[in-house]
Every structure is written in C-alpha cells, then in structure tokens.
Design a protein around this motif. Structure first.
Motif, short mmCIF file in Angstrom:
data_model
loop_
_atom_site.label_atom_id
_atom_site.label_comp_id
_atom_site.label_asym_id
_atom_site.label_seq_id
_atom_site.Cartn_x
_atom_site.Cartn_y
_atom_site.Cartn_z
N LEU A 1 0.87 -1.25 -0.18
CA LEU A 1 0.12 -0.05 -0.05
C LEU A 1 0.80 1.20 0.01
N PRO A 2 0.40 2.38 -0.63
CA PRO A 2 1.04 3.56 -0.75
C PRO A 2 1.51 3.85 0.69
N ASP A 3 2.38 4.58 0.84
CA ASP A 3 3.10 5.28 2.24
C ASP A 3 3.09 6.67 2.26
N PRO A 4 2.06 7.44 2.67
CA PRO A 4 2.23 8.76 2.52
C PRO A 4 3.27 9.59 2.90
N ARG A 5 4.13 9.06 4.02
CA ARG A 5 5.31 9.72 4.30
C ARG A 5 6.55 9.31 3.33
N PHE A 6 6.33 8.10 2.59
CA PHE A 6 7.21 7.91 1.54
C PHE A 6 7.03 8.81 0.42
N ASN A 7 5.85 9.00 0.07
CA ASN A 7 5.48 9.67 -1.10
C ASN A 7 5.80 11.18 -0.98
N GLU A 8 5.66 11.82 0.34
CA GLU A 8 6.03 13.26 0.62
C GLU A 8 7.58 13.11 0.33
N MET A 9 8.35 12.20 0.84
CA MET A 9 9.75 12.25 0.80
C MET A 9 10.17 12.33 -0.62
N GLN A 10 9.44 11.54 -1.36
CA GLN A 10 9.59 11.44 -2.89
C GLN A 10 9.38 12.68 -3.45
N ARG A 11 8.35 13.28 -3.15
CA ARG A 11 7.95 14.76 -3.76
C ARG A 11 9.04 15.79 -3.48
N GLN A 12 9.47 15.64 -2.18
CA GLN A 12 10.67 16.55 -1.71
C GLN A 12 11.95 16.28 -2.50
N THR A 13 12.00 15.26 -2.78
CA THR A 13 13.50 14.68 -3.66
C THR A 13 13.14 15.35 -5.15
N ILE A 14 11.92 14.97 -5.71
CA ILE A 14 11.71 15.73 -7.05
C ILE A 14 12.16 17.28 -7.05
N LEU A 15 11.71 17.84 -6.04
CA LEU A 15 11.98 19.21 -5.80
C LEU A 15 13.34 19.58 -5.76
N ARG A 16 13.88 18.96 -5.02
CA ARG A 16 15.53 19.14 -4.59
C ARG A 16 16.05 18.84 -6.15
N ILE A 17 15.83 17.66 -6.82
CA ILE A 17 16.40 17.56 -8.20
C ILE A 17 16.14 18.77 -9.01
N ARG A 18 14.86 19.04 -9.09
CA ARG A 18 14.66 20.37 -10.08
C ARG A 18 15.39 21.82 -9.54
N ALA A 19 15.89 21.79 -8.08
CA ALA A 19 16.48 22.91 -7.64
C ALA A 19 17.91 22.77 -7.93
N GLY A 20 18.42 21.87 -8.73
CA GLY A 20 19.98 21.65 -8.97
C GLY A 20 20.59 20.66 -7.98
N GLN A 21 19.92 19.87 -7.20
CA GLN A 21 20.79 18.90 -6.20
C GLN A 21 20.84 17.36 -6.67
N LEU A 22 20.55 17.44 -7.73
CA LEU A 22 20.77 15.72 -8.04
C LEU A 22 22.14 15.05 -7.68
N ASP A 23 23.04 15.75 -7.58
CA ASP A 23 24.37 15.15 -7.21
C ASP A 23 24.31 14.59 -5.72
N GLU A 24 23.68 15.46 -4.91
CA GLU A 24 23.33 15.24 -3.51
C GLU A 24 22.41 14.22 -3.49
N VAL A 25 21.23 14.31 -4.09
CA VAL A 25 20.42 13.13 -3.94
C VAL A 25 20.82 11.99 -4.20
N LEU A 26 21.75 11.84 -5.35
CA LEU A 26 22.37 10.65 -5.84
C LEU A 26 23.50 10.14 -4.69
N ASN A 27 24.14 11.12 -4.17
CA ASN A 27 24.97 10.43 -3.01
C ASN A 27 24.26 10.11 -1.86
N GLU A 28 23.29 10.58 -1.48
CA GLU A 28 22.40 10.10 -0.38
C GLU A 28 21.81 8.63 -0.67
N HIS A 29 21.45 8.46 -1.94
CA HIS A 29 20.99 7.16 -2.31
C HIS A 29 21.70 6.11 -2.52
#
Length: 105
Positions: A1-29
């Motif tokens: 089942l969808p996890d609202p907390r996980f989905n919100e974390m994913q939405r924040q990740t999208i915002l971070r990527i679009r803000a130019g933080q892809l390298d940081e996101v990939l390092n965290e992943h």
C-alpha cells in the motif's frame, strides 16, 4: 500500500532535483542500494555514478513520480503465469522481507 510519508519524501526529492541538487540526491541514495561493506569500493561507486550520470535530472523526476502515481503492482502479479524467481537480500534497505514474501506468494 502507498505510504504517505514515503510519497512526501519522494515529492521533496523531486523538488531538490529540480533545484539543482541531483548530485546530493544520488550521493544520499547510494547507501540505500549498496551494502555498507561496498560503499568504500571506489571502482564500484564511480561506475554506478557514471551510469547514473547518463540520465538527465528530469528523467529521475519522472521515475520518482511514476513510483508515487502507481506505487502498488500487487494487483497485476496474478497475471504472471510463468514460473518466476523472486530474489531478495536479507539486508535490502529498500524492500522488506515481508514485502518480498508478499510478492512471491
């Protein structure tokens, strides 16, 4: 089942990527996809990063959004009519053993 907390974390990740933080996101992943003992393997981590860098940032955003939009695939598993092997690592950081057992059954 969808996890609202996980989905919100994913939405924040999208915002971070679009803000130019892809390298940081990939390092965290990276620690989520590699066993801790392999994180110090420079050849391995550099190879993974080269592969990751082949994708444009928006590609990652679309992949993440697809996970949010269509999280559960359990309803289509019954449509698989051939023998299928589900492989799971005991120390998988992304999917629990329970989730994998549900998929296998």
């Amino acid at each position: 089942l969808p996890d609202p907390r996980f989905n919100e974390m994913q939405r924040q990740t999208i915002l971070r990527i679009r803000a130019g933080q892809l390298d940081e996101v990939l390092n965290e992943h990276l620690p989520r996809i590699l066993h801790p003992s392999r994180l110090s393997d420079k050849t391995l981590t550099e190879t993974i990063r080269k592969i990751q860098n082949r994708c444009a940032p928006e590609t990652y955003c679309r992949q993440i959004q697809a996970m949010i939009d269509d999280y559960s695939t359990l309803d289509i598993l019954s449509k698989i009519h051939c023998k299928t092997l589900v492989i799971h690592g005991r120390e998988d950081a992304l999917f629990s053993l329970k989730d994998q057992e549900t998929m296998a059954n």
